[in-house]
Design a protein around this motif. Structure first.
Motif, PDB file in Angstrom:
ATOM      1  N   LEU A  28     -14.428 -53.433 -24.592  1.00 20.76           N
ATOM      2  CA  LEU A  28     -13.232 -52.734 -24.150  1.00 20.76           C
ATOM      3  C   LEU A  28     -12.152 -52.743 -25.233  1.00 20.76           C
ATOM      4  N   MET A  29     -12.068 -53.824 -26.005  1.00 18.13           N
ATOM      5  CA  MET A  29     -11.101 -53.874 -27.106  1.00 18.13           C
ATOM      6  C   MET A  29     -11.347 -52.740 -28.098  1.00 18.13           C
ATOM      7  N   ASP A  30     -12.623 -52.514 -28.404  1.00 17.86           N
ATOM      8  CA  ASP A  30     -12.963 -51.448 -29.353  1.00 17.86           C
ATOM      9  C   ASP A  30     -12.593 -50.084 -28.787  1.00 17.86           C
ATOM     10  N   ILE A  31     -12.881 -49.882 -27.497  1.00 17.22           N
ATOM     11  CA  ILE A  31     -12.537 -48.604 -26.870  1.00 17.22           C
ATOM     12  C   ILE A  31     -11.024 -48.396 -26.878  1.00 17.22           C
ATOM     13  N   ILE A  32     -10.274 -49.457 -26.531  1.00 22.10           N
ATOM     14  CA  ILE A  32      -8.810 -49.359 -26.481  1.00 22.10           C
ATOM     15  C   ILE A  32      -8.243 -49.047 -27.860  1.00 22.10           C
ATOM     16  N   ALA A  33      -8.735 -49.731 -28.891  1.00 17.57           N
ATOM     17  CA  ALA A  33      -8.237 -49.494 -30.247  1.00 17.57           C
ATOM     18  C   ALA A  33      -8.509 -48.054 -30.678  1.00 17.57           C
ATOM     19  N   ARG A  34      -9.712 -47.537 -30.360  1.00 20.27           N
ATOM     20  CA  ARG A  34     -10.033 -46.163 -30.736  1.00 20.27           C
ATOM     21  C   ARG A  34      -9.161 -45.174 -29.964  1.00 20.27           C
ATOM     22  N   TRP A  35      -8.879 -45.474 -28.697  1.00 23.13           N
ATOM     23  CA  TRP A  35      -8.027 -44.604 -27.886  1.00 23.13           C
ATOM     24  C   TRP A  35      -6.630 -44.534 -28.489  1.00 23.13           C
ATOM     25  N   GLY A  78       2.183 -40.663 -33.094  1.00 21.53           N
ATOM     26  CA  GLY A  78       2.716 -41.600 -34.072  1.00 21.53           C
ATOM     27  C   GLY A  78       2.911 -42.993 -33.528  1.00 21.53           C
ATOM     28  N   GLU A  79       2.523 -43.226 -32.272  1.00 23.67           N
ATOM     29  CA  GLU A  79       2.665 -44.547 -31.661  1.00 23.67           C
ATOM     30  C   GLU A  79       1.740 -45.542 -32.370  1.00 23.67           C
ATOM     31  N   PRO A  80       2.240 -46.736 -32.748  1.00 25.43           N
ATOM     32  CA  PRO A  80       1.402 -47.683 -33.489  1.00 25.43           C
ATOM     33  C   PRO A  80       0.255 -48.225 -32.643  1.00 25.43           C
ATOM     34  N   VAL A  81      -0.836 -48.567 -33.304  1.00 24.23           N
ATOM     35  CA  VAL A  81      -1.993 -49.176 -32.638  1.00 24.23           C
ATOM     36  C   VAL A  81      -1.696 -50.654 -32.403  1.00 24.23           C
ATOM     37  N   PRO A  82      -1.891 -51.162 -31.192  1.00 22.06           N
ATOM     38  CA  PRO A  82      -1.621 -52.582 -30.945  1.00 22.06           C
ATOM     39  C   PRO A  82      -2.488 -53.480 -31.835  1.00 22.06           C
ATOM     40  N   GLU A  83      -1.969 -54.660 -32.136  1.00 24.61           N
ATOM     41  CA  GLU A  83      -2.760 -55.633 -32.873  1.00 24.61           C
ATOM     42  C   GLU A  83      -3.944 -56.072 -32.032  1.00 24.61           C
ATOM     43  N   VAL A  84      -4.906 -56.696 -32.695  1.00 22.41           N
ATOM     44  CA  VAL A  84      -6.156 -57.015 -32.024  1.00 22.41           C
ATOM     45  C   VAL A  84      -5.933 -57.963 -30.846  1.00 22.41           C
ATOM     46  N   ALA A  85      -4.979 -58.922 -30.963  1.00 25.17           N
ATOM     47  CA  ALA A  85      -4.720 -59.834 -29.851  1.00 25.17           C
ATOM     48  C   ALA A  85      -4.162 -59.079 -28.654  1.00 25.17           C
ATOM     49  N   GLN A  86      -3.300 -58.095 -28.910  1.00 24.73           N
ATOM     50  CA  GLN A  86      -2.782 -57.279 -27.815  1.00 24.73           C
ATOM     51  C   GLN A  86      -3.888 -56.447 -27.178  1.00 24.73           C
ATOM     52  N   CYS A  87      -4.791 -55.945 -28.019  1.00 29.34           N
ATOM     53  CA  CYS A  87      -5.943 -55.211 -27.472  1.00 29.34           C
ATOM     54  C   CYS A  87      -6.795 -56.123 -26.598  1.00 29.34           C
ATOM     55  N   ALA A  88      -6.908 -57.398 -26.995  1.00 29.00           N
ATOM     56  CA  ALA A  88      -7.693 -58.350 -26.200  1.00 29.00           C
ATOM     57  C   ALA A  88      -7.045 -58.575 -24.842  1.00 29.00           C
ATOM     58  N   TYR A 120       3.998 -38.895  -9.860  1.00 28.79           N
ATOM     59  CA  TYR A 120       4.441 -40.215 -10.258  1.00 28.79           C
ATOM     60  C   TYR A 120       5.296 -40.145 -11.518  1.00 28.79           C
ATOM     61  N   ALA A 121       5.978 -41.270 -11.802  1.00 26.83           N
ATOM     62  CA  ALA A 121       6.845 -41.337 -12.984  1.00 26.83           C
ATOM     63  C   ALA A 121       6.018 -41.173 -14.251  1.00 26.83           C
ATOM     64  N   GLY A 122       6.730 -40.854 -15.357  1.00 26.22           N
ATOM     65  CA  GLY A 122       6.048 -40.539 -16.611  1.00 26.22           C
ATOM     66  C   GLY A 122       5.152 -41.654 -17.105  1.00 26.22           C
ATOM     67  N   HIS A 123       5.611 -42.921 -16.992  1.00 27.79           N
ATOM     68  CA  HIS A 123       4.782 -44.007 -17.530  1.00 27.79           C
ATOM     69  C   HIS A 123       3.517 -44.206 -16.696  1.00 27.79           C
ATOM     70  N   TRP A 124       3.592 -43.898 -15.375  1.00 25.09           N
ATOM     71  CA  TRP A 124       2.371 -43.985 -14.571  1.00 25.09           C
ATOM     72  C   TRP A 124       1.398 -42.860 -14.934  1.00 25.09           C
ATOM     73  N   GLN A 125       1.940 -41.721 -15.322  1.00 26.73           N
ATOM     74  CA  GLN A 125       1.065 -40.641 -15.783  1.00 26.73           C
ATOM     75  C   GLN A 125       0.321 -41.056 -17.053  1.00 26.73           C
ATOM     76  N   GLN A 126       1.042 -41.742 -17.954  1.00 29.83           N
ATOM     77  CA  GLN A 126       0.383 -42.240 -19.165  1.00 29.83           C
ATOM     78  C   GLN A 126      -0.681 -43.274 -18.819  1.00 29.83           C
ATOM     79  N   THR A 127      -0.395 -44.118 -17.794  1.00 32.49           N
ATOM     80  CA  THR A 127      -1.375 -45.132 -17.386  1.00 32.49           C
ATOM     81  C   THR A 127      -2.644 -44.475 -16.859  1.00 32.49           C
ATOM     82  N   LEU A 128      -2.480 -43.434 -16.046  1.00 29.48           N
ATOM     83  CA  LEU A 128      -3.662 -42.738 -15.538  1.00 29.48           C
ATOM     84  C   LEU A 128      -4.472 -42.125 -16.671  1.00 29.48           C
ATOM     85  N   GLU A 129      -3.775 -41.648 -17.684  1.00 29.72           N
ATOM     86  CA  GLU A 129      -4.468 -41.114 -18.852  1.00 29.72           C
ATOM     87  C   GLU A 129      -5.250 -42.229 -19.554  1.00 29.72           C
ATOM     88  N   PHE A 130      -4.620 -43.398 -19.645  1.00 33.10           N
ATOM     89  CA  PHE A 130      -5.277 -44.537 -20.288  1.00 33.10           C
ATOM     90  C   PHE A 130      -6.515 -44.976 -19.494  1.00 33.10           C
TER      91      PHE A 130
END
Length: 1022
Positions: A112-119, A128-138, A169-179
């Motif tokens: 899942l970490m690999d999938i999240i990093a690629r996403w 332009g949003e930065p990619v989280p560090e590996v610990a955050q991905c974990a 739903y609010a904008g951040h929940w829309q982003q969560t559903l996308e995630f």
């Protein structure tokens, strides 16, 4: 109703006031007798392995310790660990079609970490949003995995996510559903080729397969499913079938059969009966179909307690019935004690006293039940005052154990470039031995600390430490300090060997990236190498005990999962390891005490003890605060079909009711935790509303105040003695007869520091990672300016700033490999050099330097014997009128005019006394000092500042008068301390002079402000 099973569901109940496992055994023996063949034919299904152990113990208790052939007892909650039991009962089609091995948690997390990093990388290209560090991905992967388990446990499908309309739903929940599309679009394709299945999905398949098997071929032997609340839908489905098997029975834990219908109808998820209600609905049965498991009539006290707790948990919609409530409070609170402690320390102390009291009664048992692990550790610590060891069965996080700390610290040590604090944290850890006898290793670590790590930070890595040792060795050889030279040579050899152990992992961490597997192997090899002793390998020392075994299992699991994680930035390895370690709990294999236990609410389920102490009953602790769902809002969860977040409160309430129904119960809370006021549990608030005048005490004569007094009496001394300030009066022969002018100032400020330094021979250690204001900075700058002035005594070259910078580099050379020196000191010195040359050009027009860094001494013939005053003046200039100016370079603050006149800053006045007395070489007696100046050379925004004291400045200072006063003061000071009755007091004027370096030795905080600080007349003794 299940097909082909026409029997009505056979449901039983064991009320909360009955010990569940003992009641279960009694009912089994009443139905099937003690015949071994009959008993062995019975299959008992329990929620988990812990319950299995408790039931076996209950059989042995009721058999009086005699040998017994037990029924088959199996857990259904831990099916991922019990394939052997289930596999023999599953249809072959289940194995052939859907059952694959369960994926390990770390393998899934890394995938899942690999999938999240690629996403995030794809998203970065757009937003332009930065990619989280590996610990955050974990961390994200861990949370995503838990959400995946929850969805599969509830037997939902991610296709239903499409039914949630993002626009609602609010904008951040829309982003969560996308995630969350990660789980719908990517996870199945990633998981399939691995040959594994999700744990929750696999458990559902196993339980569903068993359900289908029993539907097709109902077993002829008795099956009893006991203790489960059916909170997992697949388990509820299995219980539905068990209840209708020919000899199947379902035994419910603590069903409230007496609750009024109005309350039953409005139960919400926070109620302890909510899960039981849902289970009955899943089985298709009504509450009146549930029969008692035991044919017994409870006592009046038990019934009253049940009624009291029933009212405490009454739904809010029907609390109007409290107005007509009739309740025997005396009977309900029999054997019931309520403790409200001032703080957590007192709460733990009172609980420990109660546990200790239990041991005075033969055979009596007690258990502390609390979700607060900090409180549990406090109680275990308090019990050690009687040499009683109790394990917390809820376990200890691995990263808080000695082994977990060692692994974390070794990784952080190398990640931080062997910074002093991190390096010493590892080298002083109990597991570190470096291949030597532990005592010898510790001695060398202390040498490394005192010679190298105290003061400014050495250069990074093993090479930086080696260079620092070499530099220190060169300095000490030049100073001809043979003992220190020998210690440093030993240290250099020892460090070379230790560096060989650290270097492979250090070199790998220096790479820009590497595989997690390589980093893990290199780290463990280094950790084992550092842990080896003279007679045991590192593996033997690191992986021993419960914590060592848990850590070894963690490392094995990570190593097996590592190939699924792409290369990572090496600098992120320590934080990633900490995330992986965070989910591991170390539980003792065996309890350390046979009669006392500490349980979490989960561990306490179905357990029993004579005295049950329920502690930590504050909101947020018990019940716990529902953690916010990072993936879905409450409306989204409801629309998707997930249970409410409050379900955990209901389960927690059920645990509380079961435990609070024991015959002898103590409930406790702390009014403050870490100084912060707490809010008592909602259940205690309701208890207060219902039974406000109840006398909660066991026996009725004991109260919270009495238990608190007894606990405080444990540490109360028989006699309270106030500690007087130290008044050391060493013999005159031991008192110093020679001091420098700077020490005279210290003598005046804090005589005790002179006593500790010169008479006791104690030296103040430099701090680790000393900041740029350390004393070495002043010494280096003094040396550089002294060399510059001696090289150019008469005229300054055109490139004087460059010449001073070159001299400064020579002086700084031995220190420039230290990061703080290179980052802070050197740039500031360059600023000072520029200012100094400009000031010097102006000054030389009206004065001439006659001496720099010049030493001198003056002998005073006094009644107590000769006293020698020494000084090393930074600079002495002759002014145009023939008088002298004494200059002191400072990197800190300068004294004020008030301090000069009051005698609190005698350094320059005493140096002036020595100049006028001709006590410096090359300066004749009879001269006049007219100026005392402090040059603050700091660098930074205010590069330098001159503070002059003379008759020409705004605050006119009569230097001659100040010098005479300093002479008189010094004579009085020395003469006073030449009296053997004069004590070396600790810091007699803290309001003016601050606190001293030896206050901890003088125990200043213990006596400051008490009556013994004053003499009999009420005056402060100085």
């Amino acid at each position: 109703m299940p097909r082909r099973l026409k029997k009505a569901p056979e449901l039983y109940n064991l009320p909360a006031h009955t010990s569940f496992v003992d009641g279960l055994v009694a009912g089994i023996r009443a139905r099937f007798g003690d015949d071994p063949l009959t008993l062995s034919d019975v299959l008992i299904l329990l929620p988990n392995r812990r319950a299995v152990r408790s039931l076996r113990d209950a059989f042995l208790r009721q058999a009086g310790g005699k040998s017994l052939l037990l029924p088959r007892i199996e857990p259904i909650g831990d099916v991922d660990e019990d394939d052997l039991f289930l596999s023999g009962n599953l249809p072959q089609a289940t194995w052939d079609s859907a059952l694959a091995p369960a994926i390990s948690p770390f393998t899934r997390q890394m995938l899942l970490m690999d999938i999240i990093a690629r996403w995030y990388r794809r998203r970065q290209a757009v937003t332009g949003e930065p990619v989280p560090e590996v610990a955050q991905c974990a961390i994200l992967a861990q949370a995503l995995g838990q959400f995946l388990d929850q969805v599969q446990t509830e037997q939902l499908t991610f296709r239903d996510l499409e039914n949630l309309v993002p626009e609602e739903y609010a904008g951040h929940w829309q982003q969560t559903l996308e995630f969350l599309k990660i789980l719908t679009e990517h996870w199945p394709d990633i998981l399939g080729p691995t040959g594994f299945s999700d744990v929750a999905a696999r458990r559902n398949i196993l339980l569903e397969g068993l359900r289908e098997k029993w539907l097709e071929n109902p077993p002829a032997h008795p099956i009893i499913a006991a203790g489960s609340t059916g909170s997992i839908p697949a388990t509820a489905g299995l219980l539905e079938v068990v209840a209708r098997l020919p000899q199947g029975m379902v035994l419910l834990p603590g069903l409230d059969a007496d609750m009024d219908a109005a309350s039953w109808d409005v139960l919400d998820d926070t109620h302890p009966q909510a899960t039981m209600k849902h289970l009955l609905e899943a089985i298709g049965a009504n509450r009146d179909e549930v029969r008692p498991w035991l044919d017994q009539t409870p006592s009046a006290a038990k019934l009253a307690r049940h009624r009291l707790l029933q009212e405490v948990m009454r739904p809010a919609e029907t609390t109007d019935q409290w107005r007509t409530l009739t309740l025997d409070i005396t009977a309900a609170t029999e054997g019931f004690l309520r403790l409200d402690a001032p703080g957590q320390r007192e709460e733990a102390g009172m609980i420990a006293l109660m546990l200790r009291e239990v041991l005075e009664i033969d055979g009596k048992t007690a258990a502390l039940v609390t979700p607060d692990r900090q409180l549990a550790r406090r109680v275990a610590g308090e019990m050690q005052r009687w040499d009683i060891l109790i394990d917390d069965s809820a376990g200890t996080p691995l990263f808080n154990t000695a082994t977990g700390l060692y692994l974390r610290l070794t990784a952080e040590m190398v990640g931080d470039g062997l910074a002093p604090v991190g390096l010493l944290s590892v080298l002083k850890h109990p597991l570190s031995a470096g291949g030597e006898v532990v005592g010898d290793f510790r001695q060398k670590v202390r040498l490394l600390e005192s010679h190298i790590l105290r003061g400014p930070r050495p250069g990074a890595g093993t090479g930086g430490i080696a260079r620092a040792i070499a530099s220190a060795l060169a300095v000490q050889k030049k100073a001809s300090k043979e003992r220190v030279v020998a210690e440093l040579m030993t240290l250099a050899d020892w460090w070379a060997g230790l560096a060989g152990v650290i270097a492979p992992f250090e070199q790998m961490m220096a790479r820009p990236d590497a595989s997690f597997e390589d980093l893990l192997i290199a780290h463990i090899e280094m950790a084992e190498g550092l842990a080896a002793s003279h007679d045991r390998t590192g593996a033997e020392r690191v992986w021993r005990g419960d914590a060592g075994e848990a850590a070894a299992q963690l490392i094995e699991d990570l190593h097996l999962a590592a190939p699924h994680l792409p290369n990572l930035a090496c600098e992120t390895y320590p934080s990633l390891l900490e995330v992986f370690m965070g989910g591991v709990t170390v539980r003792p294999k065996y309890g350390q005490h046979p009669r006392l236990n500490i349980w979490g609410p989960l561990e306490a389920r179905l357990q029993q003890a004579d005295l049950v102490i329920l502690a930590g009953l504050n909101e947020g602790s018990w019940p716990p605060e529902p953690a916010p769902d990072p993936w879905m809002s409450r409306p989204m969860r409801r629309a998707f079909g997930l249970p409410s977040l409050e379900q955990k409160i209901g389960l927690s309430a059920h645990d509380f009711i079961q435990a609070a129904s024991a015959p002898q119960v103590v409930i406790s809370r702390a009014e403050k935790v870490d100084g912060t006021p707490t809010v008592k549990s909602r259940w205690l608030s309701r208890l207060d509303a219902i039974a406000a005048d109840a006398d909660f005490a066991i026996p009725k004569a004991t109260t919270t105040a009495q238990w608190l007094d007894w606990y405080r009496a444990l540490d109360k001394p028989e006699q309270v003695r106030s500690i007087a300030p130290p008044r050391p009066t060493p013999p005159l022969t031991a008192r110093p007869r020679s001091l420098s002018v700077t020490r005279i100032q210290k003598w005046m400020q804090d005589p005790y520091s002179i006593y500790a330094h010169y008479i006791l021979g104690l030296r103040v250690l430099d701090p680790l990672d000393a900041d740029p204001g350390a004393a070495d900075k002043g010494t280096i700058i003094h040396d550089a300016l002294d060399a510059f002035l001696k090289q150019y005594p008469d005229h300054l070259p055109d490139d004087a700033v460059d010449r001073l910078a070159e001299i400064g580099r020579e002086k700084f050379d031995a220190y420039l490999d230290r990061p703080t020196v290179r980052a802070f000191w050197w740039p500031r010195f360059l600023q000072v050099a520029d200012w100094f040359v400009a000031e010097e050009r102006i000054r030389r027009a009206t004065s001439a330097t006659v001496a720099t860094e010049i030493s001198g001494e003056k002998i005073f013939s006094l009644p107590g014997g000769d006293f020698t005053l020494t000084a090393k003046a930074d600079r002495i200039d002759r002014l145009g009128d023939g008088t002298y100016s004494i200059i002191d370079y400072k990197t800190g603050a300068s004294p004020t005019v008030r301090q000069i006149y009051a005698g609190y800053a005698p350094q320059l006045p005493l140096e002036g006394l020595m100049v006028e007395g001709g006590n410096f070489s090359g300066i004749a007696a009879g001269g006049v000092v007219s100026d005392l100046s402090y040059w603050q050379l700091k660098g930074g925004e205010e590069v330098a500042k001159i503070s002059s004291f003379n008759m020409n400045v705004r605050a006119k200072v009569d230097v001659g008068e100040v010098i005479k006063a300093s002479y008189d003061g010094l004579v009085r000071l020395v003469t006073t301390f030449d009296l053997e009755a004069t004590p070396y007091l600790n810091n007699p004027r803290p309001d003016n002079l601050g606190y001293g370096e030896y206050d901890h030795l003088a125990r200043t905080r213990e006596w400051r402000g008490n009556d013994l600080e004053q003499d009999e007349e009420g005056e402060v003794t100085l």
